[in-house]
Design a protein around this motif. Sequence first.
Motif, short mmCIF file in Angstrom:
data_model
loop_
_atom_site.label_atom_id
_atom_site.label_comp_id
_atom_site.label_asym_id
_atom_site.label_seq_id
_atom_site.Cartn_x
_atom_site.Cartn_y
_atom_site.Cartn_z
N GLU A 29 0.85 -1.16 -0.16
CA GLU A 29 -0.01 0.12 0.05
C GLU A 29 0.78 1.29 0.07
N ARG A 30 2.08 1.26 0.54
CA ARG A 30 3.08 2.30 0.46
C ARG A 30 3.93 2.51 -0.70
N VAL A 31 3.57 1.61 -1.73
CA VAL A 31 4.21 1.73 -3.06
C VAL A 31 2.88 1.64 -4.02
N ALA A 32 2.13 2.40 -3.81
CA ALA A 32 0.74 2.31 -4.88
C ALA A 32 0.58 4.13 -4.93
N PRO A 33 0.31 4.15 -6.16
CA PRO A 33 -0.04 3.22 -7.43
C PRO A 33 1.46 2.99 -8.14
N PHE A 34 1.38 1.96 -8.47
CA PHE A 34 2.56 1.30 -9.21
C PHE A 34 2.81 2.02 -10.47
N PRO A 35 3.94 2.68 -10.70
CA PRO A 35 4.32 3.43 -11.93
C PRO A 35 4.27 2.77 -12.96
N ARG A 36 4.33 3.42 -14.20
CA ARG A 36 4.59 2.95 -15.57
C ARG A 36 6.14 3.20 -15.46
N ILE A 37 6.87 2.20 -15.87
CA ILE A 37 8.24 2.26 -15.70
C ILE A 37 9.06 2.28 -17.00
N THR A 38 9.81 3.14 -17.33
CA THR A 38 10.67 3.15 -18.50
C THR A 38 12.06 2.63 -18.12
N PRO A 39 12.56 1.59 -18.80
CA PRO A 39 13.72 0.86 -18.54
C PRO A 39 15.01 1.52 -18.97
N VAL A 40 15.90 1.44 -17.95
CA VAL A 40 17.30 1.97 -18.29
C VAL A 40 18.26 0.81 -18.48
N GLU A 41 19.33 0.99 -19.47
CA GLU A 41 20.26 -0.30 -19.49
C GLU A 41 21.55 0.14 -18.80
N PRO A 42 22.37 -0.90 -18.46
CA PRO A 42 23.48 -0.57 -17.71
C PRO A 42 24.60 -0.10 -19.09
N GLY A 43 25.32 0.98 -18.75
CA GLY A 43 26.10 1.58 -19.73
C GLY A 43 25.44 2.74 -20.54
N ASP A 44 24.16 3.07 -20.08
CA ASP A 44 23.54 4.14 -20.76
C ASP A 44 24.01 5.48 -20.27
N GLU A 45 23.81 6.45 -20.89
CA GLU A 45 24.15 7.87 -20.36
C GLU A 45 22.94 8.63 -20.18
N LEU A 46 22.96 9.14 -19.08
CA LEU A 46 21.66 9.82 -18.84
C LEU A 46 21.90 11.25 -18.51
N ARG A 47 21.37 12.10 -19.13
CA ARG A 47 21.30 13.69 -18.75
C ARG A 47 20.18 14.04 -17.65
N LEU A 48 20.83 14.38 -16.55
CA LEU A 48 19.75 14.56 -15.44
C LEU A 48 20.25 15.86 -14.96
N GLY A 49 19.32 16.79 -14.91
CA GLY A 49 19.73 18.19 -14.78
C GLY A 49 20.73 18.56 -15.56
N ARG A 50 21.80 19.20 -15.03
CA ARG A 50 22.71 19.52 -16.05
C ARG A 50 24.03 18.79 -16.12
N TRP A 51 23.63 17.36 -15.59
CA TRP A 51 24.64 16.41 -15.49
C TRP A 51 24.66 15.45 -16.55
N ARG A 52 25.86 14.74 -16.75
CA ARG A 52 25.57 13.59 -17.61
C ARG A 52 26.15 12.35 -16.80
#
Length: 335
Positions: A145-168
């Motif tokens: 109940e404390r992890v509801a609602p279950f989100p729609r998840i976008t998978p990420v792969e090991p080795g990916d580069e993510l641009r988050l904020g102003r960081w890579r």
Amino acid sequence: MERPPLRELLPGVYQLAMPIPVPLKVVNIYLLPGPQGWTVVDTGFHTPETEDRWRLALEALGIGFRDIETIVVTHYHPDHMGCAGWLQEQSGAPVLMLRQEIPQAEGFWRPGNKAGEAITAFFKDHGMPAGVADALTPHHREQVERVAPFPRITPVEPGDELRLGRWRFQVLWTPGHAEGLMVLWEPEARWLLANDLILATITPNISLWPSSKVNPLEEYLASLRRVAPLPARLVLPGHRQLIEDLPGRVREIEAHHRDRLDRAEAIVRQLERAGEVATGWAVNLELFGPQPDLFRTRFAMAETLAHLEYLVLHGRLERVEGDGAPARFAYRTAG
């Protein structure tokens, strides 16, 4: 209600200390502003109090839910994932999780899952009394109940580069504490967003669950060795204070687990000499003692089993199957 502590650790890196209703008390959440919006890394449990605290925190930053561009969940544990679905509803932002972690999240938190029943049966097989184990099934349902609602998840792969904020960030897969634990390495700024891989004054729980891979402690120690060479100036953990000496802290945690493995093996020998059956539950009581609540009972037992299975797979103990009284499985010294 007071706003949870919020501080800017580095230019463009904010830490939100979110209260959580478990013994750890606080989870570190990270917020990263960028030109297109804000990234949230981990979320806290989903409770009415957490919702209010999120509103207060965003107000203090001068932003709203719709300014959240991305939500990153580093692993499936409820203090990190719990509010992800609710935040997604408020913001419309995607929820990113390492592909290897999605089955764990689904198995533990999808409504109607049978993880609680599986954990109860698994611990009974290892000697936990029914009066203790049976309480874990409704306890698990409370956490769903404390992890509801279950989100729609976008998978990420090991080795990916993510641009988050102003960081890579480089995405690193570091299993052990969770099978799909994701840490984020910023090679230019040289800081590691490590969540629960490495903590400063306590050691992350390493658990064997009925759905776990064979040897989570082996995987965890390999993950530590994988990140130790990183030239990190700063490690941002999921709980408690920051870490400035990454290789030094890795050595301390490795030594801790060597000591715990030796202690677990010694307890099995001690029980054998006393003519007692070395069930996982019996070793757990000697290793950790009785615990004051179901959270700690559950994690102490799961960590004990992770260490016992490591010893089995390294030939230091043998796992034996009995007739179900007092347990389906027990341990004895090898040879």
